[in-house]
Scaffold this motif. Structure first.
Motif, short mmCIF file in Angstrom:
data_model
loop_
_atom_site.label_atom_id
_atom_site.label_comp_id
_atom_site.label_asym_id
_atom_site.label_seq_id
_atom_site.Cartn_x
_atom_site.Cartn_y
_atom_site.Cartn_z
N GLY A 200 23.60 -2.88 7.44
CA GLY A 200 22.49 -2.72 8.37
C GLY A 200 21.14 -2.53 7.71
N HIS A 201 21.11 -2.32 6.41
CA HIS A 201 19.84 -2.08 5.71
C HIS A 201 19.19 -3.39 5.27
N CYS A 202 20.01 -4.33 4.84
CA CYS A 202 19.46 -5.62 4.42
C CYS A 202 19.81 -6.72 5.41
N LEU A 203 20.46 -6.34 6.54
CA LEU A 203 20.86 -7.29 7.59
C LEU A 203 21.79 -8.37 7.05
N GLY A 204 22.60 -8.01 6.05
CA GLY A 204 23.61 -8.92 5.53
C GLY A 204 23.12 -9.86 4.46
N ARG A 205 21.86 -9.77 4.04
CA ARG A 205 21.32 -10.72 3.06
C ARG A 205 21.52 -10.26 1.61
N GLY A 206 21.82 -9.03 1.40
CA GLY A 206 22.05 -8.54 0.04
C GLY A 206 20.78 -8.20 -0.69
N GLN A 207 19.60 -8.56 -0.12
CA GLN A 207 18.31 -8.29 -0.76
C GLN A 207 17.35 -7.72 0.27
N LYS A 208 16.39 -6.96 -0.25
CA LYS A 208 15.36 -6.38 0.61
C LYS A 208 14.00 -6.68 0.02
N ARG A 209 13.01 -6.83 0.89
CA ARG A 209 11.65 -7.08 0.43
C ARG A 209 11.16 -5.88 -0.38
N CYS A 210 10.53 -6.17 -1.50
CA CYS A 210 10.01 -5.10 -2.35
C CYS A 210 8.92 -4.34 -1.60
N THR A 211 9.10 -3.05 -1.48
CA THR A 211 8.12 -2.24 -0.74
C THR A 211 6.89 -1.93 -1.59
N PHE A 212 6.99 -2.13 -2.91
CA PHE A 212 5.86 -1.81 -3.78
C PHE A 212 4.80 -2.91 -3.74
N CYS A 213 5.23 -4.17 -3.74
CA CYS A 213 4.27 -5.28 -3.71
C CYS A 213 4.31 -6.03 -2.39
N HIS A 214 5.11 -5.53 -1.41
CA HIS A 214 5.23 -6.14 -0.09
C HIS A 214 5.71 -7.60 -0.15
N GLY A 215 6.51 -7.90 -1.19
CA GLY A 215 7.10 -9.24 -1.28
C GLY A 215 6.24 -10.26 -1.98
N ASN A 216 5.07 -9.88 -2.48
CA ASN A 216 4.19 -10.85 -3.13
C ASN A 216 4.57 -11.09 -4.59
N GLY A 217 5.27 -10.21 -5.19
CA GLY A 217 5.62 -10.35 -6.60
C GLY A 217 4.53 -9.87 -7.53
N ARG A 218 3.36 -9.57 -6.97
CA ARG A 218 2.25 -9.13 -7.81
C ARG A 218 1.60 -7.91 -7.16
N SER A 219 1.08 -7.07 -8.03
CA SER A 219 0.36 -5.89 -7.56
C SER A 219 -0.85 -5.68 -8.43
N ARG A 220 -2.03 -5.67 -7.79
CA ARG A 220 -3.30 -5.53 -8.53
C ARG A 220 -3.43 -6.61 -9.60
N ASN A 221 -3.11 -7.84 -9.18
CA ASN A 221 -3.23 -9.04 -10.02
C ASN A 221 -2.29 -9.01 -11.23
N ASN A 222 -1.33 -8.14 -11.21
CA ASN A 222 -0.34 -8.10 -12.28
C ASN A 222 1.05 -8.27 -11.68
N ARG A 223 1.95 -8.73 -12.52
CA ARG A 223 3.32 -8.88 -12.04
C ARG A 223 3.87 -7.51 -11.65
#
Length: 367
Positions: free
Chosen positions: A187-210
């Motif tokens: 019920g946490h990942c709805l069966g997908r096995g992965q969750k969106r990163c809460t630190f970068c909100h799924g963008n893969g980058r934070s403050r122009n850095n990985r």
């Protein structure tokens, strides 16, 4: 487009979690147990059969003997006070050793106690993972009514709880939580096995850095299912089937009520709860009679009232197996003394010679 679609697909063959308890109508009816619905908190009481109506054994009044009030000597009173003072670091033993007794006044204190030993039965549907264990189902016979299930009682006036499956009430059904799959969708990942990163909100980058949390992937493995997208069913533990049965709970309990007439304003009655007395009268039967002719009329009245109260409180929901009423003579002595020209006193009470003192001489005291 669903913002979580890029997290991957889920397996449609793995169901979402069902209810933790069987839904209404999920379980079969068992004759004699129609009140059991199988939902959470379902634990109906099984009142005694209508034919059970306890009656006193003999039509007689209960008479008790007269007794003498016990006395305490000066040596016993002083030793009791010294023992009490020695347990209080704020008190000095000097006053207890040097005080002069004026009078030792024995006080008559009766304690009435009524014990009603009862047996109560409740029943409820239970289940456990089915792993091939024997199934005692209706094909072996009709389930006996709650009060026909033989349960040997413990020693009289001993509290105990025993639980036993009702014979011939068992059957096997698919697990209601995983619908027989053995696994449930996370019920946490709805069966997908992965969750969106809460630190970068799924963008893969934070403050122009990985993003250092997901290493630039924008998603993280679900820690609740270890990335599988599903978990082993918490109800059947992967066995896919459940063994259902009616569990009978038998409770033996000694219900106690007691009373001490309050006639000594300087002595707190709650102190009597920690001491014993001399049980000079004991009456025992399936149902006891109210005491008659005792010198203290309050004891007679309390006996009648408590017997009626226990009968009305327990006979409709439980079987009364035995009753016992006791009158104790609880020793109580008011010790009056002089110390340094001042008069004071203390109480010695109980067979244990405990001491109660409201004021103690202040020699070497910080009271």
């Amino acid at each position: 487009m669903d913002q979580d679609e890029d997290l991957g697909a889920f397996d449609p063959n793995i169901p979402e979690e069902g209810p933790s308890a069987p839904p209404a109508g999920w379980l079969d009816d068992v004759h004699g147990y129609h009140g059991n619905k199988g939902g959470e908190g379902d634990n109906p009481l099984c009142p005694p059969p209508p034919a059970y109506a306890p009656q006193p054994e003999l039509n007689k009044n209960t008479l008790v003997p007269n007794v003498r009030v016990p006395t305490v000597s000066e040596d016993v009173a002083r030793d009791a006070l010294l023992r009490f003072v020695g347990s209080k670091w704020r008190f000095s033993t000097k006053p207890a050793r040097n005080l002069v007794f004026k009078e030792l006044k024995p006080i008559t204190v009766y304690r009435y106690k009524l014990e009603t030993y009862t047996e109560t039965r409740t029943s409820a549907w239970q289940f456990e993972p089915y792993n091939g264990q024997p199934v005692d189902g209706p094909q072996f016979g009709v389930s006996p009514p709650p009060w026909d299930v033989l349960m040997p009682p413990p020693q009289r006036y001993t509290d105990r709880v025993e639980k036993v499956p009702v014979p011939h009430s068992s059957f096997v059904k698919l697990c209601h939580k995983c619908h027989g799959c053995g696994r449930t969708r996370c019920g946490h990942c709805l069966g997908r096995g992965q969750k969106r990163c809460t630190f970068c909100h799924g963008n893969g980058r934070s403050r122009n850095n990985r993003c250092t949390s997901c290493h630039g992937r924008g998603r993280k493995r679900c820690t609740f299912c270890q990335g599988h997208g599903h978990n082993t069913c918490s109800v059947c533990h992967g066995s896919r089937n459940l063994l259902h049965f009616i569990l009978l709970t038998v409770t033996w309990k000694n219900n106690i009520s007691d009373h001490i007439p309050d006639r000594q304003p300087d002595f707190p009655d709650k102190k009597f709860e920690k001491v014993t007395g001399d049980p000079f009268f004991v009456d025992e039967s399936v149902l006891v009679y109210a005491i008659q002719g005792f010198p203290d009329q309050e004891i007679c009245d309390v006996s009648r009232n408590l017997i009626n109260e226990h009968l009305h409180r327990f006979s409709s929901t439980s079987r009364i197996l035995q009753q016992r009423q006791t009158i104790e003579l609880v020793p109580l002595t008011h010790a009056l003394y002089n110390y340094n020209g001042k008069e004071s006193g203390f109480f010695v009470f109980g067979v244990e010679n405990e001491v109660y003192v409201s004021k103690y001489p202040s020699a070497c005291s910080i009271l």
